[in-house]
Scaffold this motif. Structure first.
Motif, mmCIF file in Angstrom:
data_model
loop_
_atom_site.group_PDB
_atom_site.id
_atom_site.type_symbol
_atom_site.label_atom_id
_atom_site.label_comp_id
_atom_site.label_asym_id
_atom_site.label_seq_id
_atom_site.Cartn_x
_atom_site.Cartn_y
_atom_site.Cartn_z
ATOM 1 N N ASP A 103 -13.659 -24.145 -7.095
ATOM 2 C CA ASP A 103 -13.384 -24.174 -5.706
ATOM 3 C C ASP A 103 -12.586 -23.186 -5.309
ATOM 4 O O ASP A 103 -12.536 -22.655 -3.985
ATOM 5 N N ASN A 104 -11.454 -22.935 -6.180
ATOM 6 C CA ASN A 104 -10.618 -22.195 -5.924
ATOM 7 C C ASN A 104 -10.571 -20.823 -6.507
ATOM 8 O O ASN A 104 -9.711 -19.936 -6.453
ATOM 9 N N TYR A 105 -11.561 -20.431 -7.165
ATOM 10 C CA TYR A 105 -11.700 -19.143 -8.098
ATOM 11 C C TYR A 105 -11.414 -17.971 -7.298
ATOM 12 O O TYR A 105 -10.707 -17.093 -7.673
ATOM 13 N N ALA A 106 -11.948 -17.915 -5.947
ATOM 14 C CA ALA A 106 -12.134 -16.788 -5.296
ATOM 15 C C ALA A 106 -10.706 -16.496 -4.925
ATOM 16 O O ALA A 106 -10.110 -15.175 -4.701
ATOM 17 N N GLU A 107 -9.825 -17.281 -4.717
ATOM 18 C CA GLU A 107 -8.230 -17.160 -4.331
ATOM 19 C C GLU A 107 -7.591 -16.615 -5.656
ATOM 20 O O GLU A 107 -7.021 -15.635 -5.528
ATOM 21 N N PHE A 108 -7.808 -17.081 -7.099
ATOM 22 C CA PHE A 108 -7.484 -16.418 -7.987
ATOM 23 C C PHE A 108 -7.949 -14.966 -8.068
ATOM 24 O O PHE A 108 -7.229 -14.030 -8.695
ATOM 25 N N LYS A 165 -5.029 -7.525 -17.243
ATOM 26 C CA LYS A 165 -5.101 -8.114 -15.963
ATOM 27 C C LYS A 165 -4.300 -9.483 -16.191
ATOM 28 O O LYS A 165 -4.172 -9.843 -17.479
ATOM 29 N N TRP A 166 -4.174 -10.195 -15.293
ATOM 30 C CA TRP A 166 -3.604 -11.653 -15.486
ATOM 31 C C TRP A 166 -4.698 -12.536 -15.753
ATOM 32 O O TRP A 166 -5.772 -12.344 -15.053
ATOM 33 N N VAL A 203 1.075 -18.983 -10.684
ATOM 34 C CA VAL A 203 0.714 -17.678 -10.785
ATOM 35 C C VAL A 203 1.125 -16.668 -9.714
ATOM 36 O O VAL A 203 1.662 -15.594 -10.312
ATOM 37 N N LYS A 204 1.214 -16.926 -8.616
ATOM 38 C CA LYS A 204 1.619 -16.353 -7.511
ATOM 39 C C LYS A 204 3.578 -16.012 -7.978
ATOM 40 O O LYS A 204 3.811 -14.878 -8.009
#
Length: 187
Positions: free
Chosen positions: A56-61, A32-33, A152-153
């Protein structure tokens, strides 16, 4: 020598995640990434702001299939104590690796030997275990989780679309480039 496109070196570390201690190895990062996010030390100043930003941004990752591993040369016990006492760190759901032997920091070439702490190093690792992004900043300069998310994207896009590259400031859905002889001198 650059670490870009090199395979991560073997490691084994104790970690803290979700109220539990666990063991993490280099094998856990493969398939996985992953983002490996080094910071100097627990109970400091810039570090909790960065780790909270990632929390705060973990869900997006996670939506992108990316796992985050924060690493400092503190122990997993210190990570738990920090998690239990700091409101910012208490938000963290990702894995916090302890590196008291300094082995992981050395593997990623971010160890400040004379201080026994790591530089602010960020590494994006593809599912094959190869490093695709390296960013190292000075101790007083905090990082931005949203900028990391954009990178990352871009790395995922380039991996999924051979022959295409992402220009500066590229965001998901925007136009990419296909390098060719016809494009030389036209940009």
């Amino acid at each position: 020598m650059s670490l870009i496109n090199t395979e991560i070196k073997p490691f084994k570390a104790n970690a803290y995640k979700d109220g539990q201690f666990k063991t993490v190895t280099d094998a856990d990062l493969k398939g996985k990434w992953s983002v490996v996010f080094f910071y100097p030390a627990d109970f400091t100043f810039v570090c909790p702001t960065e780790l909270e930003d990632l929390a705060d941004n973990y869900a997006e990752f996670q939506k992108l299939g990316v796992e985050i591993y924060s690493v400092s040369t503190d122990t997993h016990f210190a990570h738990k104590a920090w998690h239990d006492t700091s409101p910012a760190i208490g938000k963290i759901k990702y894995t916090m690796l302890g590196d008291p032997t300094l082995a992981i920091s050395r593997n990623f070439e971010v160890l400040i030997e004379e201080e026994g702490i790591a530089d602010r190093g960020t590494f994006v690792i593809d599912p094959e275990g190869k490093i695709q992004i390296v960013e190292i900043t000075a101790g007083g300069i905090g990082r931005d989780a949203l900028e990391l998310l954009r990178k990352v994207k871009a790395a995922q896009y380039v991996a999924a679309h051979p022959g295409e590259v992402c220009p500066a400031k590229w965001k998901e859905g925007e136009k990419t480039l296909a390098p060719s002889l016809d494009l030389v001198g036209k940009i």
